[in-house]
Design a protein around this motif. Structure first.
Motif, PDB file in Angstrom:
ATOM      1  N   SER A  86      36.030 -30.603  40.297  1.00  0.00           N
ATOM      2  CA  SER A  86      34.678 -30.052  40.421  1.00  0.00           C
ATOM      3  C   SER A  86      34.443 -28.838  39.540  1.00  0.00           C
ATOM      4  O   SER A  86      33.341 -28.313  39.486  1.00  0.00           O
ATOM      5  N   GLY A  87      35.462 -28.359  38.844  1.00  0.00           N
ATOM      6  CA  GLY A  87      35.306 -27.180  38.008  1.00  0.00           C
ATOM      7  C   GLY A  87      36.400 -26.170  38.278  1.00  0.00           C
ATOM      8  O   GLY A  87      37.451 -26.497  38.799  1.00  0.00           O
ATOM      9  N   MET A  88      36.146 -24.912  37.932  1.00  0.00           N
ATOM     10  CA  MET A  88      37.152 -23.865  38.094  1.00  0.00           C
ATOM     11  C   MET A  88      37.325 -23.503  39.573  1.00  0.00           C
ATOM     12  O   MET A  88      36.389 -23.538  40.354  1.00  0.00           O
ATOM     13  N   LEU A  89      38.566 -23.151  39.928  1.00  0.00           N
ATOM     14  CA  LEU A  89      38.892 -22.766  41.303  1.00  0.00           C
ATOM     15  C   LEU A  89      39.305 -21.304  41.335  1.00  0.00           C
ATOM     16  O   LEU A  89      40.190 -20.893  40.591  1.00  0.00           O
ATOM     17  N   THR A  90      38.667 -20.528  42.212  1.00  0.00           N
ATOM     18  CA  THR A  90      39.044 -19.131  42.421  1.00  0.00           C
ATOM     19  C   THR A  90      39.980 -19.046  43.613  1.00  0.00           C
ATOM     20  O   THR A  90      39.655 -19.531  44.702  1.00  0.00           O
ATOM     21  N   MET A  91      41.138 -18.422  43.418  1.00  0.00           N
ATOM     22  CA  MET A  91      42.140 -18.306  44.481  1.00  0.00           C
ATOM     23  C   MET A  91      42.250 -16.856  44.926  1.00  0.00           C
ATOM     24  O   MET A  91      42.408 -15.949  44.100  1.00  0.00           O
TER      25      MET A  91
ATOM     26  N   GLN B  12      44.063  -6.001  40.699  1.00  0.00           N
ATOM     27  CA  GLN B  12      42.890  -6.318  39.891  1.00  0.00           C
ATOM     28  C   GLN B  12      43.295  -6.826  38.504  1.00  0.00           C
ATOM     29  O   GLN B  12      44.445  -6.754  38.103  1.00  0.00           O
ATOM     30  N   GLY B  13      42.304  -7.355  37.806  1.00  0.00           N
ATOM     31  CA  GLY B  13      42.539  -7.826  36.443  1.00  0.00           C
ATOM     32  C   GLY B  13      43.265  -9.160  36.365  1.00  0.00           C
ATOM     33  O   GLY B  13      43.891  -9.466  35.349  1.00  0.00           O
ATOM     34  N   LEU B  14      43.191  -9.973  37.415  1.00  0.00           N
ATOM     35  CA  LEU B  14      43.902 -11.251  37.435  1.00  0.00           C
ATOM     36  C   LEU B  14      43.006 -12.382  36.941  1.00  0.00           C
ATOM     37  O   LEU B  14      41.799 -12.386  37.173  1.00  0.00           O
ATOM     38  N   TYR B  15      43.627 -13.355  36.312  1.00  0.00           N
ATOM     39  CA  TYR B  15      42.941 -14.610  36.028  1.00  0.00           C
ATOM     40  C   TYR B  15      43.155 -15.524  37.244  1.00  0.00           C
ATOM     41  O   TYR B  15      43.927 -16.470  37.205  1.00  0.00           O
ATOM     42  N   ASN B  16      42.452 -15.206  38.322  1.00  0.00           N
ATOM     43  CA  ASN B  16      42.626 -15.995  39.537  1.00  0.00           C
ATOM     44  C   ASN B  16      41.582 -17.099  39.663  1.00  0.00           C
ATOM     45  O   ASN B  16      41.484 -17.759  40.697  1.00  0.00           O
ATOM     46  N   THR B  17      40.812 -17.318  38.588  1.00  0.00           N
ATOM     47  CA  THR B  17      39.923 -18.476  38.478  1.00  0.00           C
ATOM     48  C   THR B  17      40.397 -19.326  37.311  1.00  0.00           C
ATOM     49  O   THR B  17      40.349 -18.874  36.160  1.00  0.00           O
ATOM     50  N   GLN B  18      40.881 -20.525  37.610  1.00  0.00           N
ATOM     51  CA  GLN B  18      41.432 -21.399  36.574  1.00  0.00           C
ATOM     52  C   GLN B  18      41.227 -22.865  36.964  1.00  0.00           C
ATOM     53  O   GLN B  18      40.710 -23.183  38.032  1.00  0.00           O
ATOM     54  N   LYS B  19      41.649 -23.753  36.077  1.00  0.00           N
ATOM     55  CA  LYS B  19      41.765 -25.165  36.362  1.00  0.00           C
ATOM     56  C   LYS B  19      43.005 -25.661  35.631  1.00  0.00           C
ATOM     57  O   LYS B  19      43.596 -24.928  34.816  1.00  0.00           O
TER      58      LYS B  19
END
Length: 499
Positions: free
Chosen positions: A151-156, A216-223
């Motif tokens: 469905s797209g990018m997932l934020t964790m 902070q500063g994380l790439y916690n939205t990815q696929k």
């Protein structure tokens, strides 16, 4: 032997081209070469994991389910032979992975089978991929790629459903008429995500309250896309265009000498990891200035700057004092299948953070250092010999002077018969640990650190050490406290300097 011949459907045969044409055949019986009458069985394994995540002991739980594929190549063609689900089922007091309604797929006499799959239902948590991703994964049969999330990018973040998505390696079997080709298909499962946990220790001579911790500063939205087209499974991660952060407000008070294993959930007594997208080491390095100004205000350089920002309080009433400080995230990538535990240490005049890569079968245990359950021989914490290095002990740094290894030693007294282990943190590829494990037997433990890069290098390479002990019952416990000292005074950085 029961032998069946499978016939290619005319409509399908008409579209086959030269080379490796891909077709999807109708159920229930795929077309192809003769079958042997022997059923294809699966044996599933998974690397060790941690509490709340899938591990080797709970993966065989009844009702766990996998989606498995088998692409069969023969006569310059390729067909999808299996596209089905297998479920862990109890059969005669043991667990067997079975297809629905006791369906069986038979081995063929010729051709090459290519098996792979992924986790679709966790009977431990009753979660499915859709609970995590918001949509089911998308499989492209032609390219043999699985897109996550579809469905797209997932934020964790800390509220993300804890579905530990697993994907398999690839098992290929060439049918040569030998029965050894008909052994169970042992698919080894791999973790898509990394994991993180946070704890804290108080060495200040006063009670402190941890009010807020922000990573902070994380790439916690990815696929991610899992590629099964080659000889080995490959995964490509795609980062979101912005960085995010993880925020927790524990409100936990620690007495002098007190510690807490977990500040992310209400279970403060156990190291509780939660899933996070993998992070590259360079992405975790600060990209802007951070400091506490003359007025005591915390300057972070913006939310996109990778930092751990800690707000804590000392005292109560009129004597209460609150401070917010920015700290760099400890060096090293957060890799898939790795549990990264961050410890925040409060000490006089300094607050520091340390990252420990815990074993995936890590188990907390009550270790009484004073009574010697896990104890150091008096005055024999980690020691570094003088040869092949020079030391800046004030700053806890040891510098290599050439390509020869540095010798180190320590002496654990107990528990006898257990196994001590040294593991690497930070620039792990640039160093080799020689003789990095041994038995606690009443003698001094010795190991060596060898540099693997030298000459004209562009930057400094840094190694930190983590010590653990595997007990006779199989549990692994953290041994940094006795080996590196209660206040981590022997927690050295081993440095290969750029020229």
């Amino acid at each position: 032997m029961n032998v069946r011949r499978l016939h290619i459907l005319t409509a399908v045969a008409a579209v086959l081209l030269t080379g490796c044409a891909r077709v999807v055949l109708d159920n229930p019986v795929p077309a192809g070469p003769e079958t042997t009458g022997e059923a294809i069985d699966f044996g599933i394994s998974v690397g060790p994991a941690t509490k709340a995540l899938i591990n080797e002991s709970d993966f065989d739980k009844v009702a766990n389910k996998l989606h498995v594929y088998d692409f069969l190549s023969y006569d310059s063609k390729e067909v999808k032979y299996i596209d089905d689900f297998i479920t862990a089922t109890t059969v005669e007091s043991s667990v067997k992975w079975q297809f629905p309604d006791n369906k069986e797929y038979e081995w063929t006499r010729t051709g090459e089978h290519k098996f792979f799959g992924w986790f679709t239902f966790d009977a431990n948590t009753y979660l499915k991929p859709v609970d995590l991703f918001g949509a089911n994964p998308e499989m492209d049969d032609t390219e043999k790629t699985l897109t996550l999330p579809a469905s797209g990018m997932l934020t964790m973040d800390t509220g993300t459903p804890q579905f530990d998505f697993l994907y398999s390696d690839i098992i290929s079997r060439t049918m040569d008429g030998q029965s050894t080709s008909h052994l169970p298909v042992d698919l080894k499962m791999n973790h898509l995500f990394s994991a993180i946990s946070i704890g804290a220790e108080n060495y200040i001579k006063s009670d402190i309250t941890i009010d807020n911790v922000t990573v902070q500063g994380l790439y916690n939205t990815q696929k991610a896309v899992v590629d099964f087209s080659g000889a080995k499974t490959a995964v490509t991660y795609t980062k979101g265009s912005t960085r995010g952060k993880l925020v927790t407000t524990p409100g936990i008070t620690l007495e002098e000498g007190g510690s807490v294993s977990n500040i992310l959930t209400a279970d403060t007594d156990h190291v509780v990891p939660f899933l996070i997208w993998p992070q590259d080491s360079l992405d975790l390095e600060p990209n802007a200035e951070y400091y506490v100004d003359d007025k005591g205000e915390c300057v972070t350089g913006g939310d996109n700057n990778p930092l751990i920002v800690v707000t804590y309080s000392i005292g109560t009433g009129e004597d209460a004092y609150q401070s917010t400080i920015p700290l760099p995230i400890p060096e090293g990538a957060w890799k898939a299948g790795v549990h990264n535990h961050i410890s925040i240490s409060f000490a006089d005049k300094v607050i520091s953070v340390k990252l420990t890569v815990l074993p995936w079968n890590y188990t907390e245990t009550d270790v009484d250092f004073e009574e010697g359950t896990l104890s150091i021989h008096d005055g024999n914490e980690l020691s570094v010999q003088d040869a092949n290095c020079y030391k800046d002990l004030e700053n806890k740094k040891v510098f290599f002077t050439g390509v020869l290894p540095i010798k180190c030693n320590f002496w654990l007294d107990t528990p006898r018969g257990s196994t001590w282990m040294v593991s690497k943190l930070c620039d792990v590829e640039a160093f080799e640990i020689i003789n990095g494990s041994g038995t606690i037997d009443g003698t001094r433990a010795e190991f060596q650190i060898r540099p693997l890069v030298s000459g004209d290098i562009a930057r400094d390479y840094i190694l930190k050490l983590h010590f653990s002990v595997r007990l006779p019952d199989g549990r692994s416990v953290d041994a940094d406290n006795p080996v590196l000292g209660t206040n981590m005074e022997y927690d050295y950085s081993f440095v290969i300097q750029k020229q």
